[in-house]
Write a protein that holds these residues in place. Structure first.
Motif, PDB file in Angstrom:
ATOM      1  N   LEU A 102      29.075  54.785  42.169  1.00  0.00           N
ATOM      2  CA  LEU A 102      30.125  54.647  41.158  1.00  0.00           C
ATOM      3  C   LEU A 102      29.670  55.099  39.771  1.00  0.00           C
ATOM      4  CD1 LEU A 102      31.486  51.109  42.158  1.00  0.00           C
ATOM      5  CD2 LEU A 102      32.036  53.347  43.141  1.00  0.00           C
ATOM      6  N   VAL A 103      28.440  55.600  39.662  1.00  0.00           N
ATOM      7  CA  VAL A 103      27.857  55.867  38.353  1.00  0.00           C
ATOM      8  C   VAL A 103      28.630  56.929  37.564  1.00  0.00           C
ATOM      9  CG1 VAL A 103      26.205  57.635  39.093  1.00  0.00           C
ATOM     10  CG2 VAL A 103      25.651  56.151  37.167  1.00  0.00           C
ATOM     11  N   ASN A 104      29.294  57.866  38.244  1.00  0.00           N
ATOM     12  CA  ASN A 104      29.998  58.945  37.552  1.00  0.00           C
ATOM     13  C   ASN A 104      31.463  58.632  37.252  1.00  0.00           C
ATOM     14  OD1 ASN A 104      27.753  60.688  37.492  1.00  0.00           O
ATOM     15  ND2 ASN A 104      28.132  61.358  39.576  1.00  0.00           N
ATOM     16  N   LEU A 105      31.883  57.406  37.547  1.00  0.00           N
ATOM     17  CA  LEU A 105      33.274  57.022  37.305  1.00  0.00           C
ATOM     18  C   LEU A 105      33.394  56.236  36.005  1.00  0.00           C
ATOM     19  CD1 LEU A 105      34.218  55.821  40.900  1.00  0.00           C
ATOM     20  CD2 LEU A 105      34.527  58.093  39.909  1.00  0.00           C
ATOM     21  N   ASP A 106      34.615  56.204  35.448  1.00  0.00           N
ATOM     22  CA  ASP A 106      34.797  55.425  34.229  1.00  0.00           C
ATOM     23  C   ASP A 106      34.793  53.930  34.560  1.00  0.00           C
ATOM     24  OD1 ASP A 106      37.439  54.480  34.907  1.00  0.00           O
ATOM     25  OD2 ASP A 106      38.271  56.377  34.244  1.00  0.00           O
ATOM     26  N   TYR A 107      34.708  53.122  33.504  1.00  0.00           N
ATOM     27  CA  TYR A 107      34.498  51.678  33.672  1.00  0.00           C
ATOM     28  C   TYR A 107      35.579  51.020  34.509  1.00  0.00           C
ATOM     29  CZ  TYR A 107      33.849  46.763  32.481  1.00  0.00           C
ATOM     30  OH  TYR A 107      33.670  45.408  32.553  1.00  0.00           O
ATOM     31  N   LEU A 146      37.618  52.277  36.806  1.00  0.00           N
ATOM     32  CA  LEU A 146      37.523  52.657  38.209  1.00  0.00           C
ATOM     33  C   LEU A 146      36.334  51.987  38.890  1.00  0.00           C
ATOM     34  CD1 LEU A 146      38.390  56.453  38.232  1.00  0.00           C
ATOM     35  CD2 LEU A 146      39.604  54.640  39.445  1.00  0.00           C
ATOM     36  N   ARG A 147      35.234  51.852  38.166  1.00  0.00           N
ATOM     37  CA  ARG A 147      34.056  51.211  38.739  1.00  0.00           C
ATOM     38  C   ARG A 147      34.356  49.758  39.086  1.00  0.00           C
ATOM     39  NH1 ARG A 147      28.784  52.992  35.282  1.00  0.00           N
ATOM     40  NH2 ARG A 147      27.749  51.914  36.977  1.00  0.00           N
ATOM     41  N   GLU A 148      35.030  49.057  38.162  1.00  0.00           N
ATOM     42  CA  GLU A 148      35.375  47.658  38.413  1.00  0.00           C
ATOM     43  C   GLU A 148      36.283  47.530  39.631  1.00  0.00           C
ATOM     44  OE1 GLU A 148      34.564  44.634  36.474  1.00  0.00           O
ATOM     45  OE2 GLU A 148      32.942  46.070  36.191  1.00  0.00           O
ATOM     46  N   LEU A 160      36.641  49.658  42.230  1.00  0.00           N
ATOM     47  CA  LEU A 160      35.983  49.988  43.484  1.00  0.00           C
ATOM     48  C   LEU A 160      34.930  48.956  43.875  1.00  0.00           C
ATOM     49  CD1 LEU A 160      35.719  53.859  43.234  1.00  0.00           C
ATOM     50  CD2 LEU A 160      36.959  52.562  44.951  1.00  0.00           C
ATOM     51  N   ARG A 161      34.285  48.326  42.900  1.00  0.00           N
ATOM     52  CA  ARG A 161      33.344  47.247  43.221  1.00  0.00           C
ATOM     53  C   ARG A 161      34.049  46.126  43.971  1.00  0.00           C
ATOM     54  NH1 ARG A 161      31.027  46.745  37.296  1.00  0.00           N
ATOM     55  NH2 ARG A 161      29.484  48.416  37.289  1.00  0.00           N
ATOM     56  N   ALA A 162      35.214  45.728  43.445  1.00  0.00           N
ATOM     57  CA  ALA A 162      35.976  44.659  44.085  1.00  0.00           C
ATOM     58  C   ALA A 162      36.383  45.060  45.498  1.00  0.00           C
ATOM     59  CB  ALA A 162      37.201  44.316  43.247  1.00  0.00           C
ATOM     60  N   GLU A 163      36.787  46.324  45.665  1.00  0.00           N
ATOM     61  CA  GLU A 163      37.187  46.802  46.986  1.00  0.00           C
ATOM     62  C   GLU A 163      36.009  46.768  47.963  1.00  0.00           C
ATOM     63  OE1 GLU A 163      39.024  50.615  46.759  1.00  0.00           O
ATOM     64  OE2 GLU A 163      40.662  49.913  45.494  1.00  0.00           O
ATOM     65  N   GLU A 223      21.894  48.858  37.271  1.00  0.00           N
ATOM     66  CA  GLU A 223      22.548  47.902  36.371  1.00  0.00           C
ATOM     67  C   GLU A 223      22.563  46.486  36.932  1.00  0.00           C
ATOM     68  OE1 GLU A 223      26.346  49.192  35.041  1.00  0.00           O
ATOM     69  OE2 GLU A 223      25.740  51.283  34.877  1.00  0.00           O
ATOM     70  N   ALA A 224      21.943  45.564  36.194  1.00  0.00           N
ATOM     71  CA  ALA A 224      21.919  44.162  36.610  1.00  0.00           C
ATOM     72  C   ALA A 224      23.325  43.576  36.689  1.00  0.00           C
ATOM     73  CB  ALA A 224      21.066  43.346  35.642  1.00  0.00           C
ATOM     74  N   ASN A 225      24.196  43.976  35.769  1.00  0.00           N
ATOM     75  CA  ASN A 225      25.574  43.470  35.792  1.00  0.00           C
ATOM     76  C   ASN A 225      26.298  43.867  37.073  1.00  0.00           C
ATOM     77  OD1 ASN A 225      25.373  42.189  33.337  1.00  0.00           O
ATOM     78  ND2 ASN A 225      26.223  43.899  32.162  1.00  0.00           N
ATOM     79  N   GLU A 226      26.005  45.079  37.573  1.00  0.00           N
ATOM     80  CA  GLU A 226      26.633  45.523  38.805  1.00  0.00           C
ATOM     81  C   GLU A 226      26.129  44.704  39.997  1.00  0.00           C
ATOM     82  OE1 GLU A 226      28.380  49.626  40.126  1.00  0.00           O
ATOM     83  OE2 GLU A 226      26.190  49.783  40.092  1.00  0.00           O
ATOM     84  N   ALA A 227      24.829  44.412  40.011  1.00  0.00           N
ATOM     85  CA  ALA A 227      24.271  43.577  41.073  1.00  0.00           C
ATOM     86  C   ALA A 227      24.929  42.201  41.075  1.00  0.00           C
ATOM     87  CB  ALA A 227      22.758  43.441  40.897  1.00  0.00           C
ATOM     88  N   LEU A 228      25.134  41.630  39.889  1.00  0.00           N
ATOM     89  CA  LEU A 228      25.797  40.326  39.782  1.00  0.00           C
ATOM     90  C   LEU A 228      27.233  40.398  40.282  1.00  0.00           C
ATOM     91  CD1 LEU A 228      24.531  39.102  36.298  1.00  0.00           C
ATOM     92  CD2 LEU A 228      24.184  37.924  38.481  1.00  0.00           C
ATOM     93  N   ALA A 229      27.929  41.477  39.925  1.00  0.00           N
ATOM     94  CA  ALA A 229      29.333  41.620  40.322  1.00  0.00           C
ATOM     95  C   ALA A 229      29.479  41.784  41.831  1.00  0.00           C
ATOM     96  CB  ALA A 229      29.959  42.819  39.597  1.00  0.00           C
TER      97      ALA A 229
END
Length: 224
Positions: free
Chosen positions: A160-165, A167-169, A171-174, A192-198
């Motif tokens: 997800l690194v090349n997507l805007d914020y 879209l990243r949020e 797709l993470r949920a999906e 990203e630690a925040n991504e690991a937490l999410a």
């Protein structure tokens, strides 16, 4: 179903890409590899996929040593940062491509493609071509192609690194919802630690090719 890494190392020209990694991944688990750039996340996933051979150690899958087994003989899928889709094929044919290589019956291909497209909310886009899609739609197409063949191991290399914020949020949920329903092993690399937490699940912290810590994400966060 499980995948175990036993004292796994990859050393190239005296440089430790991975050194003495000992990890176990269980079926139905979502696992995050967390570390800065060049920490060894991609190197570890390439060893798990069979794209590279370890200098030392073994990979044990369901009790069987698969260390020397080629990538073609492993039921794996890998999703990268870039939107890797075939530009001359429709979304439908992009998703169907691994099933056609496996010579599945047409009726089974059609069922799986439509089911996976619906799961990732791209069913209305099946007749379009990649260049007609947004970045998020292209990445969903790449994910659908990786997931359609029911791989037992799915590797996400910072997808997800090349997507805007926003879209990243989304797709993470999906992804979290998607893997609650599957019994494969999912491994997701991020800086990203925040991504690991999410994302939740299990987090393995890598630094300079070594596993520093591994466990439930909140344990790693609260007791580093």
């Amino acid at each position: 179903m499980s995948l175990t890494l036993e004292n796994l190392s990859r050393i190239v020209d005296g440089v430790d890409y991975i050194r003495n990694a000992n990890l176990t991944f269980e079926a139905g688990s979502f696992n995050v590899l967390l570390g800065r750039t060049l920490a060894g996340k991609t190197s570890l996933m390439r060893l798990m996929a069979g794209l590279d051979k370890p200098t030392e150690g073994r990979l044990i899958y369901n009790g069987n040593d698969v260390t020397g087994q080629s990538v073609q003989r492993r039921n794996i899928s890998m999703i990268y940062q870039q939107f890797i889709n075939y530009p001359n094929l429709s979304v439908y044919e992009n998703i169907a491509s691994p099933l056609r290589l496996a010579k599945m019956p047409e009726s089974e291909i059609d069922r799986r493609v439509k089911e996976t497209a619906a799961m990732l909310r791209i069913e209305p886009l099946l007749k379009r071509f990649p260049l007609e899609l947004s970045g998020g739609q292209q990445q969903r197409t790449a994910m659908a192609r990786a997931l359609v063949k029911d791989a037992t191991l799915v590797l996400f290399d910072e997808p997800l690194v090349n997507l805007d914020y926003k879209l990243r949020e989304e797709l993470r949920a999906e992804l979290r919802d998607l893997f609650r329903e599957r019994q494969c092993i999912a491994v997701y690399a991020t800086t990203e630690a925040n991504e690991a937490l999410a994302l939740g699940g299990t987090t393995t912290l890598l630094h300079e090719g070594r596993v520093v810590q591994s466990g439930p994400v909140m344990d790693v966060y609260r007791k580093p």
